[in-house]
Design a protein around this motif. Sequence first.
Motif, PDB file in Angstrom:
ATOM      1  N   ASP A   1      11.727  31.668  49.403  1.00  0.00           N
ATOM      2  CA  ASP A   1      10.434  31.194  49.901  1.00  0.00           C
ATOM      3  C   ASP A   1      10.430  31.056  51.423  1.00  0.00           C
ATOM      4  O   ASP A   1       9.368  31.113  52.061  1.00  0.00           O
ATOM      5  CB  ASP A   1      10.091  29.839  49.271  1.00  0.00           C
TER       6      ASP A   1
ATOM      7  N   SER B   1      16.029  30.151  45.314  1.00  0.00           N
ATOM      8  CA  SER B   1      14.571  30.273  45.276  1.00  0.00           C
ATOM      9  C   SER B   1      13.939  29.665  46.529  1.00  0.00           C
ATOM     10  O   SER B   1      12.980  30.214  47.084  1.00  0.00           O
ATOM     11  CB  SER B   1      14.015  29.588  44.023  1.00  0.00           C
ATOM     12  N   GLN B   2      14.488  28.523  46.969  1.00  0.00           N
ATOM     13  CA  GLN B   2      14.006  27.924  48.215  1.00  0.00           C
ATOM     14  C   GLN B   2      14.215  28.881  49.388  1.00  0.00           C
ATOM     15  O   GLN B   2      13.329  29.033  50.246  1.00  0.00           O
ATOM     16  CB  GLN B   2      14.745  26.612  48.486  1.00  0.00           C
TER      17      GLN B   2
ATOM     18  N   ARG C   1      16.766  26.931  58.259  1.00  0.00           N
ATOM     19  CA  ARG C   1      15.392  27.391  58.475  1.00  0.00           C
ATOM     20  C   ARG C   1      15.191  28.034  59.848  1.00  0.00           C
ATOM     21  O   ARG C   1      14.635  29.136  59.962  1.00  0.00           O
ATOM     22  CB  ARG C   1      14.410  26.233  58.288  1.00  0.00           C
TER      23      ARG C   1
ATOM     24  N   ARG D   1      17.970  27.364  41.985  1.00  0.00           N
ATOM     25  CA  ARG D   1      16.958  26.583  42.701  1.00  0.00           C
ATOM     26  C   ARG D   1      17.110  26.748  44.212  1.00  0.00           C
ATOM     27  O   ARG D   1      16.130  26.948  44.942  1.00  0.00           O
ATOM     28  CB  ARG D   1      17.065  25.099  42.351  1.00  0.00           C
ATOM     29  N   THR D   2      18.356  26.652  44.685  1.00  0.00           N
ATOM     30  CA  THR D   2      18.606  26.782  46.119  1.00  0.00           C
ATOM     31  C   THR D   2      18.219  28.177  46.613  1.00  0.00           C
ATOM     32  O   THR D   2      17.581  28.326  47.664  1.00  0.00           O
ATOM     33  CB  THR D   2      20.083  26.502  46.434  1.00  0.00           C
TER      34      THR D   2
END
Length: 402
Positions: free
Chosen positions: A144, A140-141, A105, A137-138
Motif C-alpha cells: 500500500d 500488505s502495508q 516510508r 499483514r506487514t
Amino acid sequence: RMRTDDMLPIAEKLDQVGYWAVEMWGGATFDSAMRFLDENPWDRIRRLKERMPNTPFLMLLRGQNIVGYHHYPDDVLERFIVHAHADGIDVFRIFDALNDVRNMRKAMEVVKREGAHVQASICYTIGPPYDVDYFVRTASQLADMGADSICIKDMAGLITPYIAYELVVRLKADVGLPVHLHSHSTSGMATAALLKAIEAGVDIVDTAISALSGMTSHPPTESIVAMLAGTERDTGLDLNLLAEIAAYFAEVRKKYARFESGMKAADVRVLQYQIPGGMLSNLVSQLRGQQAEDKYEEVLAEVPRVRAELGYPPLVTPSSQLVGTQATLNVVLGERYKIIPEEVRQYIRGYYGRPPAPIDPEVKRRAIGDEEPIDCRPADLIPPGMPKAWEEIGDLAQDEED
C-alpha cells in the motif's frame, strides 16, 4: 572486507550471466570500505558500473538508519538515495530492524520519486509475535506504501522449507507483488527453503557464487541453476560461465583467509538462539576483548532471554547489536541489567521504532523509570542534518557525497 580491485577483473564476466540484479553495496559494505579498506564507497558503484552496464545493481538500505546504526534526518536520507541512484544503484532493498513500516516510508517515497525499484523487505524471524499472518499483514502495508516487490529477508537462516512455501503462496495470493527470498545457509536449511519457495512460485531468490557460498552466506548459484535445469523454472544461466567466475573467486578468497569466521559446518544453534551468523562472530569478538571467552555458551543462552524482554526484535542491525551487547553485559558482570547501555535505553524509549511485542515492565522500569516511550515515527523528532554536516566538515568535503 573484499577490495573493489579484487572485484573488477571478473566484473565483465559477471555482467554476462544475466542476473536479475547483483547486490554489491549498502549494509555493512559502506562502513567496511572506509573503516578497513581505505576506499571511497561511492567509487565502488561507479567503477563496477563501468564494467557491468547491463546488470542492475542492488543495495541494502537500513530504512531510516541508511547504512548506519541509528536514525538519520529525512534530508540526509533523501540526499543519500539521490546520490546512490545517480551513481548506479537500481534496486533499493529497504528494511527496518523492527519491521516498523513507519521507518521505511520516507526511503520508499524518495526511491520511487527517483525512478528506482522499491524492494520493501520483511525481516523474517521466529517468536510469539510472528506467524505467516504477521508477515503477510506487514507486506500488505508495504504494498500500500508503493513497494514494487517484497523481499523475505531471512538474515539468520531460520525459515524452514515448508514455511517458505506457505509464506510465498500467501504473499503471491494476498499481496500480488513479485516476491524475492533472501536466506542464509547458517542452519543448513536455505537450499531446501529456496527450492520449496520456487515450487510455490517465488519470483527471485538470492544465491552466491559457489566459491563464496554456504555457511553464513547463501546457497550456491550453480547448484540452484542445476536443480532447475530442464524444468519449467529453468534459469537459463550458463553453468560454464558460472564455473569460470567461481574459479576466480576461489583464488581471491585465499587472500582473505584471516577474516574467515572459522565456521566449518551448519550451526544449528541458530535455531535455538535465533542468532544470525554475523552476530555470532561479534559475540566472540566482544568476549575475547574482555578475556571472557569461557562465557560464550552462557551468553548464547542469555540472548533469547534478553530478546524476549525487549519485545522480540528481529536480530538484524542494529537490534542484534543492542541485544547482543546487553546479553554479554548481563553474563560478564554477573548481574542482569546492572549496566544498561544508552543505546538500549533509547530503544526502550522508542527511538528505534515500535517493538513487535511489549517490553518487560521490570526491564523498562530499570532502564527509563516512569518515563513514557515516544509513539511517533522517531525521525519526526530529528531536525534537518545536512546544514550542520556541511558546517562541521568545512573544507574537508569536496562534494556532497563526502
